[in-house]
Design an enzyme around this catalytic site. Structure first.
Site, short mmCIF file in Angstrom:
data_model
loop_
_atom_site.label_atom_id
_atom_site.label_comp_id
_atom_site.label_asym_id
_atom_site.label_seq_id
_atom_site.Cartn_x
_atom_site.Cartn_y
_atom_site.Cartn_z
N HIS A 1 0.86 -1.19 0.00
CA HIS A 1 0.00 0.00 0.00
C HIS A 1 0.90 1.24 0.00
CE1 HIS A 1 0.93 -0.66 4.22
NE2 HIS A 1 0.48 0.54 4.53
N HIS B 1 1.43 3.90 2.05
CA HIS B 1 1.91 4.66 3.19
C HIS B 1 3.42 4.78 3.10
CE1 HIS B 1 -1.86 4.03 5.93
NE2 HIS B 1 -1.94 5.11 5.19
N ASP C 1 5.96 4.52 5.01
CA ASP C 1 6.90 3.53 5.57
C ASP C 1 6.98 2.27 4.74
OD1 ASP C 1 4.25 3.08 6.44
OD2 ASP C 1 4.89 1.95 8.19
N HIS D 1 -7.10 -2.59 5.78
CA HIS D 1 -6.36 -1.48 6.40
C HIS D 1 -7.17 -0.20 6.17
CE1 HIS D 1 -3.05 0.44 8.25
NE2 HIS D 1 -2.46 0.91 7.16
N HIS E 1 6.86 -5.63 11.50
CA HIS E 1 6.15 -4.34 11.47
C HIS E 1 5.74 -3.92 12.88
CE1 HIS E 1 3.17 -1.28 10.17
NE2 HIS E 1 3.97 -1.17 9.12
#
Length: 303
Positions: free
Chosen positions: A61, A63, A65, A138, A265
């Site tokens: 995805h 994001h 990070d 998410h 994570h």
């Protein structure tokens, strides 16, 4: 055989002993990377690998990070004189996101091919890897990935001899090609046994537990799964932010009947990770903490 190496195990922000999220796979000389958080190219070097052989990059995805390391990695690959194309896989908006990041890496000596995911589930094959992308839960569009290496059945020498096929035709049949001999067509299924058990690794971060994850991970040799929180009072936060706890990840591993679980994570606020593992292993005994550089070589089982 399939090599698996966790490069970065931190969530949200890098820590002194943890780079941001990424995982490297190697098979037949071709590298596959899932996610590319900040510092991925440094983590690669620290683990003893070069970015040059990476031919596939899968993004879960968008994001930061999980993608912020992409420009630097692509530049390093370009500076290594790579000219072979690279395939990048990711959710809707893939080409726009990657090209936006490439404002600081505009000139590369290789082609980037985009494979945008448009369905809840997709199966495809690239360079010997069989990939299954599946949507998870998410707070932005996010996918998990299963990486599989199939294994053909055994070549039946007795049947080939019975059919009168000369030895020089055996190899093409083993490779899946039809051959013609003395006016007759011979197909691989005539001399190959049933497919044997291959290798399977499932990788998933940033999600609540989902049925799609359990189904995709079923019977995996390894499940690499996020464990954002482990503290007892963080379940409500995990639900709010659409993440998982250590114990939820262990339950997924148990339900999916995987062989081994690596947690990854981790929240930057969590400390003393090891003290939570006794409770985790009461749910799923073959659970382990992920660490940067954690490596596993998977080989086909003897039959």
């Amino acid at each position: 055989m399939l090599d698996v190496c966790l490069l970065g195990t931190a969530g949200m922000m890098p820590l002194p002993n943890r780079w941001l999220t990424s995982c490297l796979f190697r098979f037949n000389g071709e590298g596959l990377l899932i996610d590319c958080g900040e510092g991925t190219q440094v983590a690669l070097r620290e683990a003893g690998f070069s970015p040059y052989p990476i031919s596939i990059i899968c993004i879960t995805h968008y994001h930061a990070d999980h993608v912020s390391g992409l420009p630097g990695l692509l530049l390093s690959m370009g500076n290594s004189d790579r000219t072979d194309p690279i395939t990048i896989v990711g959710p809707k908006g893939l080409e726009r996101v990657v090209n936006s990041l490439r404002i600081i890496a505009p000139e590369l000596p290789f082609e980037i091919r985009f494979h945008e995911l448009t369905s809840d589930e997709e199966h495809f094959e690239i360079l010997g890897y069989q990939l299954h992308a599946f949507k998870v839960n998410h707070n932005v569009l996010c996918y998990g990935y299963t990486v599989s290496i199939p294994r053909k059945g055994r070549f039946d020498v007795e049947m080939a001899q019975k059919l009168g096929l000369p030895v020089q035709l055996w190899n093409p049949l083993q490779k899946g090609n039809n051959v013609e001999f003395e006016g007759k067509l011979y197909t691989p299924d005539m001399v190959m046994g049933q497919a044997r058990k291959g290798l399977k690794v499932t990788y998933c971060t940033d999600t609540r537990p989902t049925k799609s994850l359990v189904l995709a991970a079923a019977d995996s040799d390894l499940l690499i799964c996020e464990g954002m929180y482990a503290e007892e009072d963080k379940l409500s936060k995990a639900k709010q932010n659409k993440h998982m706890t250590f114990y939820e990840a262990a339950k997924v591993a148990k339900d999916a009947a995987v062989k081994e679980l690596w947690l990854t994570h981790f929240s930057p606020s969590m400390t003393g990770h090891k003290r939570y593992m006794k409770a985790v292993r009461e749910i799923f005994p073959a659970a382990y903490l992920g660490e940067d550089g954690k490596f596993l070589e998977l080989d086909f089982s003897e039959e």
